[in-house]
Motif scaffolding. Sequence first.
Motif, mmCIF file in Angstrom:
data_model
loop_
_atom_site.group_PDB
_atom_site.id
_atom_site.type_symbol
_atom_site.label_atom_id
_atom_site.label_comp_id
_atom_site.label_asym_id
_atom_site.label_seq_id
_atom_site.Cartn_x
_atom_site.Cartn_y
_atom_site.Cartn_z
ATOM 1 N N UNK A 274 0.818 -1.210 0.000
ATOM 2 C CA UNK A 274 0.000 0.000 0.000
ATOM 3 C C UNK A 274 0.852 1.260 0.000
ATOM 4 N N UNK A 275 1.885 1.296 0.861
ATOM 5 C CA UNK A 275 2.694 2.512 0.927
ATOM 6 C C UNK A 275 3.539 2.667 -0.337
ATOM 7 N N UNK A 276 3.945 1.550 -0.939
ATOM 8 C CA UNK A 276 4.696 1.648 -2.203
ATOM 9 C C UNK A 276 3.807 2.217 -3.305
ATOM 10 N N UNK A 277 2.549 1.766 -3.325
ATOM 11 C CA UNK A 277 1.621 2.289 -4.338
ATOM 12 C C UNK A 277 1.416 3.784 -4.117
ATOM 13 N N UNK A 278 1.353 4.184 -2.851
ATOM 14 C CA UNK A 278 1.190 5.610 -2.542
ATOM 15 C C UNK A 278 2.398 6.403 -3.080
ATOM 16 N N UNK A 279 3.601 5.915 -2.761
ATOM 17 C CA UNK A 279 4.794 6.604 -3.257
ATOM 18 C C UNK A 279 4.779 6.663 -4.774
ATOM 19 N N UNK A 280 4.379 5.535 -5.379
ATOM 20 C CA UNK A 280 4.344 5.483 -6.833
ATOM 21 C C UNK A 280 3.319 6.444 -7.411
ATOM 22 N N UNK A 281 2.152 6.529 -6.748
ATOM 23 C CA UNK A 281 1.099 7.401 -7.268
ATOM 24 C C UNK A 281 1.542 8.859 -7.248
ATOM 25 N N UNK A 282 2.320 9.227 -6.238
ATOM 26 C CA UNK A 282 2.792 10.610 -6.158
ATOM 27 C C UNK A 282 3.759 10.950 -7.280
ATOM 28 N N UNK A 283 4.504 9.938 -7.743
ATOM 29 C CA UNK A 283 5.544 10.195 -8.742
ATOM 30 C C UNK A 283 5.184 9.615 -10.097
ATOM 31 N N UNK A 284 3.878 9.371 -10.287
ATOM 32 C CA UNK A 284 3.458 8.632 -11.466
ATOM 33 C C UNK A 284 3.874 9.307 -12.769
ATOM 34 N N UNK A 285 3.762 10.627 -12.811
ATOM 35 C CA UNK A 285 4.039 11.331 -14.060
ATOM 36 C C UNK A 285 5.491 11.156 -14.491
ATOM 37 N N UNK A 286 6.419 11.183 -13.519
ATOM 38 C CA UNK A 286 7.820 11.111 -13.905
ATOM 39 C C UNK A 286 8.308 9.670 -14.029
ATOM 40 N N UNK A 287 7.766 8.779 -13.218
ATOM 41 C CA UNK A 287 8.276 7.409 -13.219
ATOM 42 C C UNK A 287 7.137 6.421 -12.992
ATOM 43 N N UNK A 288 6.373 6.088 -14.052
ATOM 44 C CA UNK A 288 5.179 5.249 -13.870
ATOM 45 C C UNK A 288 5.486 3.884 -13.279
ATOM 46 N N UNK A 289 6.699 3.383 -13.477
ATOM 47 C CA UNK A 289 7.057 2.062 -12.965
ATOM 48 C C UNK A 289 6.868 1.944 -11.461
ATOM 49 N N UNK A 290 7.141 3.026 -10.760
ATOM 50 C CA UNK A 290 7.029 3.007 -9.302
ATOM 51 C C UNK A 290 5.615 2.694 -8.851
ATOM 52 N N UNK A 291 4.625 3.089 -9.646
ATOM 53 C CA UNK A 291 3.241 2.746 -9.332
ATOM 54 C C UNK A 291 2.895 1.373 -9.879
ATOM 55 N N UNK A 292 3.300 1.132 -11.134
ATOM 56 C CA UNK A 292 2.824 -0.054 -11.839
ATOM 57 C C UNK A 292 3.321 -1.353 -11.196
ATOM 58 N N UNK A 293 4.615 -1.446 -10.876
ATOM 59 C CA UNK A 293 5.123 -2.725 -10.367
ATOM 60 C C UNK A 293 4.450 -3.164 -9.083
ATOM 61 N N UNK A 294 4.445 -2.320 -8.040
ATOM 62 C CA UNK A 294 3.747 -2.800 -6.829
ATOM 63 C C UNK A 294 2.256 -3.012 -7.055
ATOM 64 N N UNK A 295 1.633 -2.156 -7.887
ATOM 65 C CA UNK A 295 0.191 -2.299 -8.118
ATOM 66 C C UNK A 295 -0.112 -3.628 -8.800
ATOM 67 N N UNK A 296 0.729 -4.029 -9.755
ATOM 68 C CA UNK A 296 0.501 -5.291 -10.461
ATOM 69 C C UNK A 296 0.656 -6.465 -9.498
ATOM 70 N N UNK A 297 1.718 -6.449 -8.694
ATOM 71 C CA UNK A 297 1.928 -7.546 -7.756
ATOM 72 C C UNK A 297 0.769 -7.628 -6.767
ATOM 73 N N UNK A 298 0.376 -6.480 -6.252
ATOM 74 C CA UNK A 298 -0.713 -6.423 -5.278
ATOM 75 C C UNK A 298 -2.025 -6.911 -5.901
ATOM 76 N N UNK A 299 -2.332 -6.357 -7.086
ATOM 77 C CA UNK A 299 -3.570 -6.742 -7.763
ATOM 78 C C UNK A 299 -3.602 -8.227 -8.080
ATOM 79 N N UNK A 300 -2.475 -8.746 -8.552
ATOM 80 C CA UNK A 300 -2.401 -10.163 -8.916
ATOM 81 C C UNK A 300 -2.621 -11.050 -7.689
ATOM 82 N N UNK A 301 -2.027 -10.654 -6.570
ATOM 83 C CA UNK A 301 -2.194 -11.434 -5.349
ATOM 84 C C UNK A 301 -3.654 -11.438 -4.908
ATOM 85 N N UNK A 302 -4.275 -10.262 -4.920
ATOM 86 C CA UNK A 302 -5.692 -10.197 -4.545
ATOM 87 C C UNK A 302 -6.543 -11.031 -5.496
ATOM 88 N N UNK A 303 -6.237 -10.919 -6.783
ATOM 89 C CA UNK A 303 -6.946 -11.663 -7.820
ATOM 90 C C UNK A 303 -6.894 -13.160 -7.510
#
Lengths: 308, 322
Positions: B273-302
């Motif tokens: 959750x906190x990684x996704x938060x950090x990633x969301x804040x920096x999404x414009x400059x570095x989308x990977x920071x949001x995407x990687x943790x979000x994908x892992x998190x989403x996949x696990x929940x899935x």
Amino acid sequence: METARFLLSRFAQSLLALFCIITLTFFLARLAPGGPFLDEKKIPEHLVEQMKRNYGFDKPLPVQYAMYLGRLVKGDLGPSFGNKGFTVNEVIAESFPVSAMLGACGLTLALALGIPIGVFAAARRNTIVDYALMSLVTLGICVPTFVVGPLLGEIFALKLGWFDVALWENSSAWILGSVTLGLYYSTYIARLTRGSMIEVLSQDFIRTAKAKGVPPLAILFKHAFRGGITPVVAFLGPAIAGLIGGSFVVESVFGLPGLGQHFIKAATNRDYWLINGTVTVFALLILTMNFLVDVLQAWLDPRTRANR
Amino acid sequence: MLSPAPAKSTTIEKGSSLGRDAWLRLKKNHLAMASLWFTILIILVSFFLPLVPGIPDPNTTHPDLQSMPAFSSATSMDGKEVYYLLGSDPLGRDVFSRILYGGRVSLSVGFLATFVSLTIGVIYGAVSGYLGGRIDAVMMRIVDILYALPFMIIVIILSTYVAEMGDWKPVRFLNELFGNSLWLLFLCIGAVEWLTMARIVRGQVRSLKGQEFIDAARSLGLSQSRIIFRHLIPNTLGPVIVYTTLTVPAVMRLEAILSFLGLGVQPPDASWGSLIKEGADLMASDPGLLIYPAVVFGLTLFCLNFLGDGLRDALDPKSSKD
């Protein structure tokens, strides 16, 4: 008569629940470590004492509780420590409409999207359409609002420029926020609708209707829909509670000045009366919603009246 | 439906137990099995891969190696060769390693908080359902009232306790025992998540209570607690397992929301959750920071959701006809 008695007992129960919640949060907040006067700047001891006296915090807790209840009955939620010069009533009056609008738009969208998807998937059960829709829905459940929100903002506001980022506080944040909330809850509603529609559609009276030669669409909407929608109505109560949590996230993502933002600040700063006031308002909202759901359910499904 | 096994079965012929039947049914459900294996994989990787030497420390900052792209390697100031599988964040911390450590936190919150809620819910539900009558009515009314609580709000209030209770002696002791104050978060979440479990177990117990094997146990003179814990609770396991599997992702989402709002895991520690938060804040400059943790998190929940659905079909074949 039966219905009236059922609803009356539900109403009494809601009042009792409200009282319990108010009591619980009062003590939960007051017994928490720390206090509203622990600032970074050291306030002299005697000033803190005086402030405590002013707010009545020097009295024993039960007395404070009684005083609090007395004020509450009059509709006075007390002063806010974190927002100097504002009462809790003013803070809530200013920020609650933001959260309420967000939640209402989100819920409307969720229903408008979720119910048709669910009904459609149930009508086309075990076909490729059903599988595709349900996979999409499960995917939607797993991508949390705090991922969807920033992504929507990035795509629609920054990349496509449909919304103006510079004017975050106007309609653009509203729309994106409601869509974020609505998309998420539509997945739950779609799943629920599909499940209960399938259950209703497999019952005998549907087979009878089919045998009579009722057209499929009429079966779906005139015969099955009313029964199939009941669990969705029942879900609206918990959905409101969930929407509150969801709106906290959406407000934080889009910088909306809603009640959630105030509440989080209040909880960390021990802004007692704002904590209690917020919880009271939210609890009132949930209880009202639950009560309305009961009324609606009693009307939709006569069996609930007899069962309780 | 579940048919309760006799209290003590001396099996003469190797019957097919409920568990075996369920396992066979589950094995036929490829999606659920894939989810099961993936969940196990994620758990193993998050808990054991960080132990492998060479995996960088998640909190070591490299001021000279900020925001590196994925699959890149670079030489840091002290002459060491650093390889970034998923790039680095603006402080030069290894994103892959942070996701691993974040997974530890998210998964342990998910499982431990679920365990807390499971314990409370099962005992509460079983006692209420078994005793019945007045006590049952009161206990269930309490659950009804708690349902009306805006639980997110209660968790937020409780989680602000977490930050300030460090001075209290028992809390300090437990903090040292667990290494940090996350255990309080488990408790908070577990303490509000047990309601549905209690309702499910109560319903099960009420329907089991009237059956012959309980009458038999009672006529043998067994104590009430023995009947509840040894005979009733084991027979409610099916629905409990299903609901538990579905509670884990719900709890993980709750933890992620808290961390996203800045109330859960405190920096520099990370959770998904906190990684996704950090990633969301920096999404414009570095989308990977949001995407990687979000994908892992989403996949696990899935996967956890599919596993739960699969288990429901396997343990309760009646409901799985559709």
